[in-house]
Design a protein around this motif. Structure first.
Motif, mmCIF file in Angstrom:
data_model
loop_
_atom_site.group_PDB
_atom_site.id
_atom_site.type_symbol
_atom_site.label_atom_id
_atom_site.label_comp_id
_atom_site.label_asym_id
_atom_site.label_seq_id
_atom_site.Cartn_x
_atom_site.Cartn_y
_atom_site.Cartn_z
ATOM 1 N N ILE A 152 9.017 -0.895 6.154
ATOM 2 C CA ILE A 152 7.914 -0.635 5.478
ATOM 3 C C ILE A 152 6.943 -2.158 5.254
ATOM 4 N N SER A 203 2.077 0.006 1.418
ATOM 5 C CA SER A 203 3.492 1.267 1.315
ATOM 6 C C SER A 203 4.686 0.769 0.923
ATOM 7 N N LYS A 204 4.774 -0.825 0.892
ATOM 8 C CA LYS A 204 5.906 -1.309 0.018
ATOM 9 C C LYS A 204 5.532 -1.356 -1.152
ATOM 10 N N ASP A 258 3.673 0.706 -3.030
ATOM 11 C CA ASP A 258 3.679 1.762 -3.227
ATOM 12 C C ASP A 258 5.281 2.514 -3.705
ATOM 13 N N LEU A 259 6.005 1.906 -2.721
ATOM 14 C CA LEU A 259 7.549 2.098 -2.925
ATOM 15 C C LEU A 259 7.850 1.415 -4.287
ATOM 16 N N GLU A 263 6.565 2.973 -7.398
ATOM 17 C CA GLU A 263 7.179 4.572 -7.501
ATOM 18 C C GLU A 263 8.681 4.387 -8.042
ATOM 19 N N ILE A 271 7.392 8.116 1.776
ATOM 20 C CA ILE A 271 6.404 6.909 1.680
ATOM 21 C C ILE A 271 5.904 6.594 3.186
ATOM 22 N N VAL A 272 6.874 6.707 4.060
ATOM 23 C CA VAL A 272 6.366 6.229 5.253
ATOM 24 C C VAL A 272 5.735 7.613 6.178
ATOM 25 N N LYS A 318 4.054 9.619 4.103
ATOM 26 C CA LYS A 318 2.754 9.670 3.361
ATOM 27 C C LYS A 318 1.593 8.755 4.134
ATOM 28 N N THR A 319 1.987 7.368 4.387
ATOM 29 C CA THR A 319 1.334 6.729 5.431
ATOM 30 C C THR A 319 0.612 7.152 6.532
ATOM 31 N N LYS A 320 1.667 7.980 7.413
ATOM 32 C CA LYS A 320 1.128 8.505 8.450
ATOM 33 C C LYS A 320 0.233 9.499 8.271
ATOM 34 N N GLU A 334 -3.413 8.384 7.487
ATOM 35 C CA GLU A 334 -3.828 7.925 8.831
ATOM 36 C C GLU A 334 -4.178 9.284 9.797
#
Length: 372
Positions: free
Chosen positions: A44, A48-49, A51-52, A55, A288-289, A291-293, A296
């Motif tokens: 990550i 995103s990192k 965010d994690l 979270e 999280i991964v 969510k990012t995708k 996009e």
């Protein structure tokens, strides 16, 4: 009813014993999970990192407080965590309880590898009791003469679940605890497996009950510190979140092990809880991964209202929006009319952003993202 002999009154206190063989399988699984979690975190990047991190730390802050019956405001906790991590400088007023627990969680994360000291525990206690006016001893061990008891039930007929060592022994007890903790976490000390270290740390500390309040929250933080020390880096583990999901079992396990120094049962319970917490962390990483995708893929396809609702759904985390999203929820979150909500929801379903289930008043919507 027979008078209970608490574990700290036993001749061998504080030397706990347990059956290593019972825990071997758990330790192996823990070791594999640790590798998987670290591997997943490595993949990550950037926002995103962060965010994690926000979270997990904010969920832990909220859940460790919830175990004690204290309900905190999620937005305030998240803002405070971001501020303490240096990720944001927004100037909003954070209530004392939210600020205090957030400060403690970030300190635990950033300084996981510092040796334990009385001072660190006192600082945590000050953070936790931020804004409290009802305690005599803040940032120091308890001094009151009356017995420190964990009780429930009626005031005139209380059930005593545990009675802790007297206040005048706190300095000795805690000196012994801190020395023990730092010794077993020496890098070259392999006398104890990681799950045992974390489980005993929690139980031993809670049985001393050194503070007037906040002992449970500090015990869980110490268990997380222990896991991080064993792994050599912060583990981002959802421990309090997992405990809170079955709070009764947690309190029962503590009660079942406060009159004995043979604690295989407790270590078995706590070890399984840690494994569950690791699985939860893995689900959060996946989420999280994805969510990012997701953003996009859809960033140019959503209007402002749709974006607000989708963000709110993501805030609910990998377990989803309780009961699913209804048209009524959509109107409320998007602050819009019924006809606009119907149009927006149809559009989101057509674009495969949401999956629709049920009919008429029972219609619900879920985010269409892949999570394991």
């Amino acid at each position: 009813m027979a008078h209970k002999i608490w574990n700290w009154l036993l001749k061998n206190w504080p030397h706990f014993s347990y059956d290593k063989n019972v825990l071997e399988k758990l330790e192996l699984q823990f070791s594999q999970n640790t590798g998987t979690v670290f591997g997943a975190i490595k993949h990550i990047e950037g926002v995103s990192k962060d965010d994690l991190l926000v979270e997990i730390l904010s969920t832990e802050a909220i859940k460790t407080s919830e175990i004690e019956g204290e309900i905190l405001n999620r937005d305030s906790v998240q803002s405070s965590i971001k501020k303490n991590l240096g990720l944001s400088v927004e100037n909003r007023k954070i209530p004392p309880a939210e600020f205090g627990i957030s400060e403690m969680m970030v300190d635990l994360y950033l300084n996981f590898d510092t040796p334990l000291s009385h001072n660190q525990l006192f600082e945590w206690h000050k953070m936790l009791t931020n804004g409290r006016r009802d305690l005599t001893d803040i940032g120091r061990y308890r001094t009151h003469e009356s017995p420190m008891q964990v009780v429930s039930g009626r005031l005139d007929k209380p059930t005593v679940h545990f009675k802790a060592p007297p206040s005048n022994t706190m300095k000795t007890e805690m000196e012994q605890f801190i020395t023990w903790f730092n010794e077993i976490h020496q890098p070259n000390n392999n006398s104890m497996l990681p799950l045992v270290k974390a489980g005993l740390t929690h139980l031993y500390f809670v049985c001393i009950h050194p503070f007037e309040d906040g002992n449970g929250r500090i015990a869980r933080a110490l268990a997380e510190k222990s896991i991080a020390l064993s792994a050599g880096q912060p583990t981002l583990i959802s421990l309090s979140h997992t405990i809170e999901a079955n709070r009764k079992q947690y309190y029962q396990a503590l009660e079942d092990n406060n009159t004995t120094l043979e604690v295989t049962d407790w270590l078995n319970y706590f070890g399984n809880t840690i494994l569950e917490a690791q699985q939860d962390t893995l689900k959060r990483i996946d989420f999280i991964v994805e969510k990012t995708k997701f953003f996009e893929r859809y960033k140019t396809q959503l209007n402002e209202r749709q974006n607000r609702v989708v963000l709110r759904l993501f805030e609910a985390g990998h377990t989803g929006f309780t009961g699913g999203l209804s048209a009524k929820n959509y109107i409320k979150i998007a602050k819009t009319s019924e006809s606009t909500a119907t149009r927006d929801l149809k559009d989101l379903t057509d674009k495969k952003v949401l999956i629709k289930t049920g009919e008429l008043k029972g219609t619900r919507y879920q985010l269409n993202i892949k999570t394991n």
